[in-house]
Design an enzyme around this catalytic site. Sequence first.
Site, PDB file in Angstrom:
ATOM      1  N   SER A  47      62.263  37.405 -25.359  1.00  0.00           N
ATOM      2  CA  SER A  47      61.472  36.916 -24.228  1.00  0.00           C
ATOM      3  C   SER A  47      60.477  37.967 -23.741  1.00  0.00           C
ATOM      4  O   SER A  47      59.523  37.639 -23.035  1.00  0.00           O
ATOM      5  CB  SER A  47      62.382  36.503 -23.067  1.00  0.00           C
ATOM      6  OG  SER A  47      63.184  35.397 -23.417  1.00  0.00           O
ATOM      7  N   GLY A 239      56.267  33.825 -23.477  1.00  0.00           N
ATOM      8  CA  GLY A 239      54.987  33.133 -23.355  1.00  0.00           C
ATOM      9  C   GLY A 239      54.981  31.917 -22.454  1.00  0.00           C
ATOM     10  O   GLY A 239      55.922  31.636 -21.714  1.00  0.00           O
ATOM     11  N   CYS A 265      65.973  29.077 -19.809  1.00  0.00           N
ATOM     12  CA  CYS A 265      64.742  29.852 -19.700  1.00  0.00           C
ATOM     13  C   CYS A 265      63.531  29.052 -20.198  1.00  0.00           C
ATOM     14  O   CYS A 265      63.162  28.065 -19.588  1.00  0.00           O
ATOM     15  CB  CYS A 265      64.906  31.181 -20.435  1.00  0.00           C
ATOM     16  SG  CYS A 265      63.598  32.370 -20.110  1.00  0.00           S
ATOM     17  N   GLN A 269      62.044  25.182 -19.142  1.00  0.00           N
ATOM     18  CA  GLN A 269      60.664  24.804 -18.831  1.00  0.00           C
ATOM     19  C   GLN A 269      60.169  23.702 -19.767  1.00  0.00           C
ATOM     20  O   GLN A 269      59.485  22.760 -19.336  1.00  0.00           O
ATOM     21  CB  GLN A 269      59.764  26.038 -18.925  1.00  0.00           C
ATOM     22  CG  GLN A 269      60.104  27.117 -17.899  1.00  0.00           C
ATOM     23  CD  GLN A 269      59.585  28.485 -18.299  1.00  0.00           C
ATOM     24  OE1 GLN A 269      58.830  28.627 -19.271  1.00  0.00           O
ATOM     25  NE2 GLN A 269      59.990  29.517 -17.570  1.00  0.00           N
ATOM     26  N   ASN A 307      64.757  36.415 -16.343  1.00  0.00           N
ATOM     27  CA  ASN A 307      63.665  37.007 -17.115  1.00  0.00           C
ATOM     28  C   ASN A 307      62.648  35.930 -17.468  1.00  0.00           C
ATOM     29  O   ASN A 307      62.707  35.337 -18.537  1.00  0.00           O
ATOM     30  CB  ASN A 307      64.207  37.665 -18.392  1.00  0.00           C
ATOM     31  CG  ASN A 307      63.097  38.246 -19.240  1.00  0.00           C
ATOM     32  OD1 ASN A 307      62.004  38.527 -18.738  1.00  0.00           O
ATOM     33  ND2 ASN A 307      63.341  38.407 -20.523  1.00  0.00           N
ATOM     34  N   GLY A 309      58.317  34.473 -16.507  1.00  0.00           N
ATOM     35  CA  GLY A 309      57.051  34.619 -15.790  1.00  0.00           C
ATOM     36  C   GLY A 309      56.407  33.294 -15.460  1.00  0.00           C
ATOM     37  O   GLY A 309      55.326  33.250 -14.864  1.00  0.00           O
ATOM     38  N   PHE A 310      57.059  32.195 -15.872  1.00  0.00           N
ATOM     39  CA  PHE A 310      56.579  30.843 -15.566  1.00  0.00           C
ATOM     40  C   PHE A 310      57.713  30.083 -14.892  1.00  0.00           C
ATOM     41  O   PHE A 310      58.882  30.451 -15.010  1.00  0.00           O
ATOM     42  CB  PHE A 310      56.136  30.118 -16.843  1.00  0.00           C
ATOM     43  CG  PHE A 310      54.909  30.707 -17.477  1.00  0.00           C
ATOM     44  CD1 PHE A 310      53.653  30.159 -17.249  1.00  0.00           C
ATOM     45  CD2 PHE A 310      55.000  31.824 -18.302  1.00  0.00           C
ATOM     46  CE1 PHE A 310      52.513  30.713 -17.825  1.00  0.00           C
ATOM     47  CE2 PHE A 310      53.876  32.387 -18.879  1.00  0.00           C
ATOM     48  CZ  PHE A 310      52.628  31.824 -18.638  1.00  0.00           C
ATOM     49  N   HIS A 349      69.623  33.258 -16.908  1.00  0.00           N
ATOM     50  CA  HIS A 349      70.355  33.513 -18.153  1.00  0.00           C
ATOM     51  C   HIS A 349      71.864  33.504 -17.926  1.00  0.00           C
ATOM     52  O   HIS A 349      72.446  34.527 -17.547  1.00  0.00           O
ATOM     53  CB  HIS A 349      69.908  34.845 -18.754  1.00  0.00           C
ATOM     54  CG  HIS A 349      68.544  34.779 -19.345  1.00  0.00           C
ATOM     55  ND1 HIS A 349      68.311  34.456 -20.665  1.00  0.00           N
ATOM     56  CD2 HIS A 349      67.321  34.931 -18.776  1.00  0.00           C
ATOM     57  CE1 HIS A 349      67.008  34.437 -20.891  1.00  0.00           C
ATOM     58  NE2 HIS A 349      66.390  34.717 -19.762  1.00  0.00           N
ATOM     59  N   GLU A 351      74.091  33.616 -20.063  1.00  0.00           N
ATOM     60  CA  GLU A 351      74.731  34.542 -21.009  1.00  0.00           C
ATOM     61  C   GLU A 351      74.597  35.994 -20.561  1.00  0.00           C
ATOM     62  O   GLU A 351      75.175  36.889 -21.175  1.00  0.00           O
ATOM     63  CB  GLU A 351      74.122  34.363 -22.400  1.00  0.00           C
ATOM     64  CG  GLU A 351      72.816  35.084 -22.658  1.00  0.00           C
ATOM     65  CD  GLU A 351      71.601  34.532 -21.923  1.00  0.00           C
ATOM     66  OE1 GLU A 351      70.530  35.176 -21.962  1.00  0.00           O
ATOM     67  OE2 GLU A 351      71.710  33.455 -21.302  1.00  0.00           O
TER      68      GLU A 351
END
Length: 385
Positions: A47, A239, A265, A269, A307, A309-310, A349, A351
């Site tokens: 990621s 990304g 994650c 999305q 973790n 950014g979107f 996350h 995990e």
Amino acid sequence: MSEPAILVLADGSVFHGTSIGAKGHTVGEVVFNTAMTGYQEILTDPSYFRQIVTLTYPHIGNTGTNLEDCEANHVYASGLIIRDLPLLHSNFRSSMSLRDYLQTHNVVAIADIDTRRLTRILRDKGAQAGCIMTGEIDEAKALELAKSFGSMAGKDLAQEVSTGEIFTWTSGQWQLGKGFIEQTQAEFNVVAYDFGVKHNILRMLAERGCKITVVPAKTSAEQVLALNPDGIFLSNGPGDPEPCDYAISAIQTLLASKKPIFGICLGHQLLGLAAGGKTKKMAFGHHGANHPVQDLNTQKVFITSQNHGFEVDEASLPSHVRVTHRSLFDNSVQGIELSDQSAFSFQGHPEASPGPNDVAYLFDKFINEMRKANLSQLSTYVAHH
């Protein structure tokens, strides 16, 4: 003798420090992570592809590196920024110092800079592109390189880090004195889309009785369904999710199959997009291991590893998509589920690796959904025969 290094941000901010990794330069989106431990897992997390990671905890490298704490087969972070690298490292599992590890894996990294000042810039102005340059330093060139990187928005990176071929995963979690435990018994057949999957996700699924078939990011829904899975997993990854139209289209077809689906994650999305919602870029994202998230079903609060950014845009979600978890830092969407079928996802996350295991129960939820679906199929079969 230590070699000089600089970090230059796209806004012109300059930090002078010391090189602790490979020689040369690197560019990427500069983000900050507040975790105190787990630097090896962070560096190897796919990621972080095309990102330069700033670790806010001042002392990084105390325990060296080892052969087990990897989330992928190599380092994916574009670079590392820390305040202080200890002269000594000590841990019974350590096989290499952090400096040697960075040099071995050709990672450009910088130490001895004011990470507090850097973090405040990223917090106030948002994540931005940057360049770390070592050896022959040219500030103007570094600024030019940083500006040329652009934004993460619009970058489809999942297909760049995904596996090139289908493979089977059977390894469970690491245990002291035993190593990684091979899982020989499997109750469920799970197909996992690899958008940049972390190994610990696969380990936790395997430990719960799943035989996992990992498929490339661009695998069609028809190919997945031909594998006759009990459930489908959508992995984390780097990304912007929006350009991943191949994945969104496949997920929409898979939703129509009514098979249980679980996303984490980037997978979260992508499920939101496939269900009719939208995503948006965050100012500086969530990167750390101490993020409080509330489960809206139980009202319980869990500390989670994050973790990303979107985020999924809550206002865009259609009526059949329900928000199940919410960040207590900024109220952003942390989990969704579809009301008309067994499909759910989580932004953080479960995990961990690194971080707390508070929300590992979501893996158990996925197992229970597959078990219920199998029992329902069996009941239908018996009723018609």
